[in-house]
Write a protein that holds these residues in place. Structure first.
Motif, PDB file in Angstrom:
ATOM      1  N   ARG A   1       2.955  -0.315  -4.164  1.00  0.00           N
ATOM      2  CA  ARG A   1       1.715   0.308  -4.631  1.00  0.00           C
ATOM      3  C   ARG A   1       1.183  -0.312  -5.925  1.00  0.00           C
ATOM      4  O   ARG A   1       0.670   0.379  -6.802  1.00  0.00           O
TER       5      ARG A   1
ATOM      6  N   ASP B   1     -11.212   0.721   2.396  1.00  0.00           N
ATOM      7  CA  ASP B   1     -10.992   1.981   1.664  1.00  0.00           C
ATOM      8  C   ASP B   1      -9.521   2.246   1.381  1.00  0.00           C
ATOM      9  O   ASP B   1      -9.049   3.386   1.474  1.00  0.00           O
TER      10      ASP B   1
ATOM     11  N   ASN C   1      -8.183   2.306  -1.379  1.00  0.00           N
ATOM     12  CA  ASN C   1      -8.025   2.941  -2.685  1.00  0.00           C
ATOM     13  C   ASN C   1      -7.409   4.337  -2.580  1.00  0.00           C
ATOM     14  O   ASN C   1      -6.887   4.868  -3.562  1.00  0.00           O
ATOM     15  N   GLN C   2      -7.456   4.935  -1.390  1.00  0.00           N
ATOM     16  CA  GLN C   2      -6.828   6.243  -1.204  1.00  0.00           C
ATOM     17  C   GLN C   2      -5.312   6.131  -1.213  1.00  0.00           C
ATOM     18  O   GLN C   2      -4.617   7.130  -1.431  1.00  0.00           O
ATOM     19  N   LEU C   3      -4.781   4.939  -0.958  1.00  0.00           N
ATOM     20  CA  LEU C   3      -3.335   4.724  -0.962  1.00  0.00           C
ATOM     21  C   LEU C   3      -2.842   4.191  -2.297  1.00  0.00           C
ATOM     22  O   LEU C   3      -1.814   4.628  -2.808  1.00  0.00           O
ATOM     23  N   CYS C   4      -3.542   3.223  -2.849  1.00  0.00           N
ATOM     24  CA  CYS C   4      -3.221   2.686  -4.172  1.00  0.00           C
ATOM     25  C   CYS C   4      -4.498   2.049  -4.732  1.00  0.00           C
ATOM     26  O   CYS C   4      -5.416   1.744  -3.975  1.00  0.00           O
TER      27      CYS C   4
ATOM     28  N   SER D   1       0.813  -1.214   0.000  1.00  0.00           N
ATOM     29  CA  SER D   1       0.000   0.000   0.000  1.00  0.00           C
ATOM     30  C   SER D   1       0.845   1.261   0.000  1.00  0.00           C
ATOM     31  O   SER D   1       0.452   2.277  -0.599  1.00  0.00           O
TER      32      SER D   1
ATOM     33  N   THR E   1      -7.389  -0.061  -5.435  1.00  0.00           N
ATOM     34  CA  THR E   1      -7.832  -1.248  -4.693  1.00  0.00           C
ATOM     35  C   THR E   1      -9.286  -1.554  -5.008  1.00  0.00           C
ATOM     36  O   THR E   1     -10.122  -0.648  -5.035  1.00  0.00           O
TER      37      THR E   1
END
Length: 250
Positions: free
Chosen positions: A103, A123, A125-128, A99, A130
């Motif tokens: 990434r 959640d 998806n804010q990091l990579c 993450s 997903t």
């Protein structure tokens, strides 16, 4: 999508257990979709994963050697698929590492018996990139898997020119906002210039699987060294030497 390199995070379960059959079913769906599964197409169990590591690497099994091998595979992957049939501390480690470090886009294949209730795994998806899909039988994720692999395959890649420009921006920001007389600042700026040169060599030089593997290994080593240097700088900032303390203006 054919040829997408996938790192599969699966629990190491009992060979005769229900979870092992579920994991194998997901691996079969990935194989049918044409994925290149870097971690192997056979579900690993708590009895087999050490022997598999030794066979594939020729190394004696140790936690550090196994971790380095797994993270090396993750560094080469274009995508990560997490098969969730039980809780896994090592799985959480690899997910967290991906993450914030590698990434690679992730797909959580969540079995209905083990929903994600851990807040920090939601959640992401804010990091990579997903995605999450819940299933009861592996065949139910055939379509989501193919869609995920297609999206990874079609995702626009950052051009070498854009990366080089970004590195130059970082270097200029560094030398215009910080004290260039500070040897750490000067070394960082020099490192960014070196990174630009390495990027040029990596993108314009000859290609090949062996060369790519060597580059990934070298980058993993460099990343480890950067981490150690970062820790050293933090330690120095917290505990400056007596000499540097005496030289500070009062």
């Amino acid at each position: 999508m054919s040829g997408v390199r996938v790192f599969v995070r699966q629990p190491f379960t009992r060979a005769s257990g229900h979870d092992a059959r579920i994991v194998q079913g997901v691996l079969d769906e990935l194989t049918a979709a044409g994925a290149d599964i870097l971690t192997g197409t056979v579900a690993q169990t708590e009895e087999s994963f050490r022997l598999t590591f030794q066979t594939r690497t020729g190394q004696e099994f140790t936690p550090s050697a196994f971790r380095a091998w797994r993270l090396g595979l993750l560094a080469r992957a274009q995508a990560m698929v997490i098969v969730r049939t039980e809780l896994s501390e090592s799985g959480a480690f690899e997910i967290a590492y991906n993450s914030v470090i590698t990434r690679a886009p992730m797909l959580f294949a969540v079995h209905t018996s083990m929903p994600i209730t851990t807040t920090l795994l939601q959640d992401l998806n804010q990091l990579c990139p997903t995605s999450y899909v819940t299933f009861d039988h592996p065949t139910e994720i055939a379509t989501p898997l193919r869609r995920f692999l297609r999206d990874v395959h079609l995702a626009p890649s950052v051009s070498a020119a854009a990366l080089a420009h970004r590195l130059d921006e970082l270097r200029l920001t560094l030398i215009t906002t910080l004290d260039t007389a500070d040897p750490v600042v000067a070394a960082c700026a020099s490192a960014l210039v070196t990174a630009q040169g390495l990027l040029h060599l990596a993108t314009d030089g000859p290609t090949g699987t062996d060369r790519d593997d060597d580059l990934h290994d070298a980058l993993a080593t460099a990343r480890d060294l950067v981490g150690k240097v970062t820790n050293a700088i933090r330690a120095h900032s917290r505990h400056p030497t007596a000499e540097s303390s005496r030289q500070r203006p009062q």
